[in-house]
Write a protein that holds these residues in place. Structure first.
Motif, PDB file in Angstrom:
ATOM      1  N   SER A  78       0.549  -1.854  -4.124  1.00 27.09           N
ATOM      2  CA  SER A  78       1.367  -1.711  -2.918  1.00 27.09           C
ATOM      3  C   SER A  78       1.188  -0.325  -2.320  1.00 27.09           C
ATOM      4  O   SER A  78       0.855   0.628  -3.021  1.00 27.09           O
ATOM      5  CB  SER A  78       2.848  -1.945  -3.234  1.00 27.09           C
ATOM      6  OG  SER A  78       3.310  -0.960  -4.149  1.00 27.09           O
ATOM      7  N   THR A  80       3.195   2.656  -0.648  1.00 29.93           N
ATOM      8  CA  THR A  80       4.567   3.170  -0.600  1.00 29.93           C
ATOM      9  C   THR A  80       4.860   3.793   0.761  1.00 29.93           C
ATOM     10  O   THR A  80       5.883   3.491   1.372  1.00 29.93           O
ATOM     11  CB  THR A  80       4.779   4.206  -1.718  1.00 29.93           C
ATOM     12  OG1 THR A  80       4.417   3.609  -2.964  1.00 29.93           O
ATOM     13  CG2 THR A  80       6.207   4.681  -1.764  1.00 29.93           C
ATOM     14  N   THR A  96       4.727   0.356   8.953  1.00 29.18           N
ATOM     15  CA  THR A  96       3.732  -0.593   8.443  1.00 29.18           C
ATOM     16  C   THR A  96       3.195  -1.539   9.516  1.00 29.18           C
ATOM     17  O   THR A  96       2.142  -2.141   9.328  1.00 29.18           O
ATOM     18  CB  THR A  96       4.318  -1.420   7.289  1.00 29.18           C
ATOM     19  OG1 THR A  96       5.492  -2.100   7.754  1.00 29.18           O
ATOM     20  CG2 THR A  96       4.666  -0.531   6.111  1.00 29.18           C
ATOM     21  N   THR A 101      -3.105  -3.481   5.931  1.00 33.70           N
ATOM     22  CA  THR A 101      -3.327  -3.084   4.549  1.00 33.70           C
ATOM     23  C   THR A 101      -4.305  -4.071   3.930  1.00 33.70           C
ATOM     24  O   THR A 101      -3.979  -5.240   3.772  1.00 33.70           O
ATOM     25  CB  THR A 101      -2.002  -3.090   3.762  1.00 33.70           C
ATOM     26  OG1 THR A 101      -1.054  -2.288   4.457  1.00 33.70           O
ATOM     27  CG2 THR A 101      -2.188  -2.539   2.366  1.00 33.70           C
ATOM     28  N   LEU A 103      -5.901  -4.859   0.684  1.00 36.07           N
ATOM     29  CA  LEU A 103      -5.854  -4.603  -0.747  1.00 36.07           C
ATOM     30  C   LEU A 103      -6.897  -5.415  -1.512  1.00 36.07           C
ATOM     31  O   LEU A 103      -7.024  -5.280  -2.719  1.00 36.07           O
ATOM     32  CB  LEU A 103      -4.457  -4.898  -1.299  1.00 36.07           C
ATOM     33  CG  LEU A 103      -3.300  -4.150  -0.646  1.00 36.07           C
ATOM     34  CD1 LEU A 103      -1.982  -4.501  -1.323  1.00 36.07           C
ATOM     35  CD2 LEU A 103      -3.534  -2.660  -0.646  1.00 36.07           C
ATOM     36  N   TYR A 133       0.630   5.398  -2.859  1.00 35.80           N
ATOM     37  CA  TYR A 133       0.512   3.986  -3.224  1.00 35.80           C
ATOM     38  C   TYR A 133       0.571   3.806  -4.734  1.00 35.80           C
ATOM     39  O   TYR A 133       0.433   4.755  -5.495  1.00 35.80           O
ATOM     40  CB  TYR A 133      -0.768   3.365  -2.657  1.00 35.80           C
ATOM     41  CG  TYR A 133      -2.070   4.005  -3.067  1.00 35.80           C
ATOM     42  CD1 TYR A 133      -2.831   3.491  -4.113  1.00 35.80           C
ATOM     43  CD2 TYR A 133      -2.570   5.106  -2.384  1.00 35.80           C
ATOM     44  CE1 TYR A 133      -4.040   4.060  -4.471  1.00 35.80           C
ATOM     45  CE2 TYR A 133      -3.775   5.686  -2.728  1.00 35.80           C
ATOM     46  CZ  TYR A 133      -4.511   5.156  -3.770  1.00 35.80           C
ATOM     47  OH  TYR A 133      -5.711   5.726  -4.125  1.00 35.80           O
TER      48      TYR A 133
END
Length: 184
Positions: A78, A80, A96, A101, A103, A133
């Protein structure tokens, strides 16, 4: 760009007993040393491979905005926060909704949404972009067996009288064994 582990893993990918078995140590006189060497070996493996073996909090900083922000530890669980120091020296947080994002990619990354441009930074301010993160597997059982073997091998070599002098550099045969696990 720099990287700092602000919250290290609370566990290690191998136990002291496993390392002692590899090193053929039968007593408990060196248990504390073995535990420290396991931690050192894990950190060295993480630095070389770009992988976070177990859950840890990472802070990365940049001096200027790249096209996208690559996270130097993977897998990322994740994000942060993404912060920056604005033109007047105040730390701001980017919401955000202003970035994607990713990942899944190795390395993971943050990319601004098409309608958003990275904000202006304070002139000449080093480390003006701060990304925090969480990365790594949640348990030692998720760490690849090949990586665990390399960690045990490093500890064994370091426990040798001659190997104690070589802790600063990663031996070539260890790099070769870790090559398949490196993040491009």
């Amino acid at each position: 760009m720099n990287l700092t582990i602000t919250v290290p893993p609370t566990d290690e990918p191998g136990s002291g007993e496993e390392a002692k078995d590899w090193a053929r140590i039968t007593d408990s006189a060196e248990d504390a040393i073995v535990e420290r060497l396991i931690t050192r070996a894990r950190a060295m493996v993480e630095g070389y491979t770009g992988r976070a073996l177990l859950t840890q909090t990472v802070v990365q900083r940049w001096d200027y905005w790249p096209r996208y922000l690559e996270m130097l530890r993977w897998p990322v669980a994740s994000v942060t926060s993404l912060q920056y120091i604005d033109t007047v020296g105040v730390t701001q947080t980017i919401g955000t909704l202003n970035y994607y994002t990713d990942l899944v990619s190795e390395p993971a990354r943050l990319v601004p949404v098409p309608s958003y441009s990275w904000p202006s930074l304070q002139d000449g301010r080093p480390n003006a972009i701060i990304l925090t993160y969480v990365a790594g597997a949640t348990d030692a059982g998720s760490v690849a067996q090949g990586i665990k073997v390399v960690i045990q091998q490093l500890v064994r070599e370091w426990l040798d009288d001659e190997g104690a002098q070589r802790q600063a550099a990663m031996p070539e045969h260890i790099r070769d064994a870790l090559w398949p696990y490196r993040i491009p």
